[in-house]
Design a protein around this motif. Structure first.
Motif, PDB file in Angstrom:
ATOM      1  N   LYS A 223       0.668  -1.402   0.161  1.00 19.42           N
ATOM      2  CA  LYS A 223      -0.187   0.300   0.338  1.00 19.42           C
ATOM      3  C   LYS A 223       1.265   1.639  -0.143  1.00 19.42           C
ATOM      4  O   LYS A 223       0.506   1.960  -1.103  1.00 19.42           O
ATOM      5  CB  LYS A 223      -0.907  -0.143   1.228  1.00 19.42           C
ATOM      6  CG  LYS A 223      -2.109  -1.058   2.073  1.00 19.42           C
ATOM      7  CD  LYS A 223      -3.235  -1.111   2.066  1.00 19.42           C
ATOM      8  CE  LYS A 223      -2.544  -0.154   3.909  1.00 19.42           C
ATOM      9  NZ  LYS A 223      -1.390  -2.201   4.268  1.00 19.42           N
ATOM     10  N   SER A 224       1.853   1.436   0.719  1.00 22.53           N
ATOM     11  CA  SER A 224       3.052   2.551   1.122  1.00 22.53           C
ATOM     12  C   SER A 224       3.022   3.234  -0.053  1.00 22.53           C
ATOM     13  O   SER A 224       3.655   3.856  -0.576  1.00 22.53           O
ATOM     14  CB  SER A 224       3.142   2.022   2.502  1.00 22.53           C
ATOM     15  OG  SER A 224       2.647   2.494   3.370  1.00 22.53           O
ATOM     16  N   VAL A 260       2.648  10.501   5.595  1.00 21.20           N
ATOM     17  CA  VAL A 260       3.368   8.565   5.436  1.00 21.20           C
ATOM     18  C   VAL A 260       4.045   8.766   6.586  1.00 21.20           C
ATOM     19  O   VAL A 260       5.045   9.305   6.640  1.00 21.20           O
ATOM     20  CB  VAL A 260       3.306   8.214   3.776  1.00 21.20           C
ATOM     21  CG1 VAL A 260       4.445   7.257   4.782  1.00 21.20           C
ATOM     22  CG2 VAL A 260       2.996   8.773   2.859  1.00 21.20           C
ATOM     23  N   ASP A 296      -1.147   7.656   4.813  1.00 18.10           N
ATOM     24  CA  ASP A 296      -1.188   6.439   5.573  1.00 18.10           C
ATOM     25  C   ASP A 296      -1.831   6.203   6.880  1.00 18.10           C
ATOM     26  O   ASP A 296      -0.778   6.270   7.418  1.00 18.10           O
ATOM     27  CB  ASP A 296       0.217   5.961   4.653  1.00 18.10           C
ATOM     28  CG  ASP A 296       0.138   4.478   4.629  1.00 18.10           C
ATOM     29  OD1 ASP A 296      -0.624   3.612   4.806  1.00 18.10           O
ATOM     30  OD2 ASP A 296       1.898   4.194   4.475  1.00 18.10           O
TER      31      ASP A 296
END
Length: 455
Positions: A223-224, A260, A296
């Motif tokens: 995902k990141s 993030v 995130d």
């Protein structure tokens, strides 16, 4: 260009290629550029040879075998002769000092050498520094020429580097437009793909109808990486670079925002959650519909209810008011169902394969949310022992039985019970301790002043 060549010629003739670290310590000017520096340098370099030759000369001329030339900080250079040979001392020796077993003399020739040597030692470095300053002033006269050639060289270096990277890594030319829609086909992370054998590319399409993507899936699923690679592709396109993708239609983007990772700022007394909220506040206060935002796993630093509620509110604020193109990675699976009420939101997930023993990360972004985080499976891969995993599975079953009603319904339809406990303030506690009957007017003023400082 003529002036640049003059500067190059001046520097090649004047400044050493390996100068001393300190500008005022000498050894920065080349031999042959300045006569005085050359003279000083020659005097210093030849000092020991001159002294040895001079000692041998006067010793041989006068038949004094034990004659020595010595130096002290107080007396300087002198000739020392044993007293047993004083009768051999010539007339041109100038008496200086008597010791118990020896006599000391100087000569005009030795005195001249000492003056030149000490002058060379004291003046050489300052002379070199003066020359350096003059060279610098001369170069500054051509500042505009240097600035122009530096800018041109930097641009050539920049473009050549981008070209080489694009050629070596199969980048493509992006299409830049003033439309709202963003489309990236076969996008890759420009750094991570260099460190894995087979990088899995992914597509991204954001438009006015669906401008927010919620992405769910397990940790380590990718995902990141997906969030970061799309932000990087947009940034690279805006600096004039080719991008790691098969196709890229990039809209003009005014800002790129990233929330993030997790970090504490302990020096300023800020927790991970405080830093996270400050960054989110910056995004909500400064992003526009022409911005690109990646978020995130927001809300991890607080309780589940608080974190999930904040994640939902942040998502809705952007959807209803800002309308920035956004990738929103989360483990709050309840948002999958709740976000169906938001027309501009679409759910995606990271594809995974699972069998009885292993979890396989396919690292492909697919349509549709996923309501399982595979936390226990990832913990097993990380090396958590079977006993710990067994206890975790038992607790998970208990929690699932307690929350047999869908957790999203609990979160967004019920108000949590909040109990408030009243507590006296510090000022109230201080006031209770004061004996008003025993206070003088001056004591009362002083007490009031101290209490005011605590507000």
């Amino acid at each position: 260009m003529e002036n640049i060549l003059k500067i190059i010629d001046l520097l090649e003739k004047s400044v050493k290629e390996d100068p001393a670290e300190g500008l005022t310590s000498g050894e920065i000017i080349k031999t042959g550029f300045d006569e005085k520096v050359d003279e000083y340098r020659k005097t210093i370099e030849n000092a020991n040879d001159w002294l040895a030759n001079y000692q041998a000369k006067i010793s041989q001329e006068n038949g004094i075998s034990n004659l020595k030339i010595k130096y002290t900080g107080q007396s300087g250079y002198f000739i020392e002769i044993p007293k047993s040979q004083d009768n051999k001392v010539p007339e041109y020796f100038i008496f200086k000092q008597t010791l118990v077993g020896a006599s000391r003399y100087i000569t005009e020739e030795l005195k001249d050498f000492e003056e030149k040597y000490l002058e060379a030692q004291n003046q050489k470095a300052s002379r070199e520094y003066e020359i350096f300053l003059k060279i610098r002033e001369e170069i500054l006269d051509f500042y505009s020429d240097i600035k122009e050639i530096s800018d041109k060289t930097a641009n050539i270096d920049f473009l050549a580097s981008l070209s080489q990277v694009a050629y070596n890594n199969d980048y493509i030319k992006p299409e830049i437009s003033d439309n709202y829609d963003l489309e990236i086909v076969g996008g890759r992370h420009p750094v991570i793909e260099k460190y894995v054998s087979e990088f899995i590319s992914n597509d991204l399409s954001l438009d006015k109808k669906q401008f927010v993507h919620i992405i769910t899936g397990p940790n380590m699923g990718g995902k990141s990486t997906f969030l970061r690679q799309n932000a990087l592709i947009i940034l690279m396109a805006h600096i004039g670079s080719f991008v790691p993708a098969k196709k890229a239609n990039i809209p003009l983007t005014d800002k790129i925002f990233s929330r993030v990772g997790a970090s504490d700022n302990l020096f300023l007394g800020q927790s991970t959650f405080m830093v996270e909220m400050q960054e989110v506040a910056n995004i909500l206060n400064n992003s526009t519909k022409n911005s690109f935002v990646i978020i995130d796993e927001v809300g991890r630093g607080t309780s589940t209810y608080d974190g999930m509620s904040l994640a939902w509110a942040i998502l809705r604020e952007n959807h209803d008011k800002i309308k920035a193109k956004t990738l929103f990675a989360t483990h709050y699976h309840e948002l999958i169902d709740e976000s169906k009420a938001l027309k501009g939101v679409k759910n995606f997930s990271v594809a995974v394969g699972e069998n009885d023993e292993n979890l396989v990360f396919l690292r492909k972004i697919i349509s549709g949310g996923i309501k399982k985080s595979f936390g226990l499976e990832v913990a097993k891969i990380a090396g958590i022992s079977e006993s710990v995993l067994s206890e975790a599975k038992s607790m998970l079953r208990n929690l699932e039985q307690k929350h047999n009603k869908p957790f999203a319904t609990q979160l967004f339809s019920l108000e949590p019970e909040i109990k408030y406990v009243e507590k006296n303030s510090i000022l109230e506690e201080e006031l209770k301790k004061i004996d008003l009957n025993s206070l003088t007017p001056l004591d009362a003023l002083n007490t009031l002043f101290e209490l005011k400082k605590k507000i």
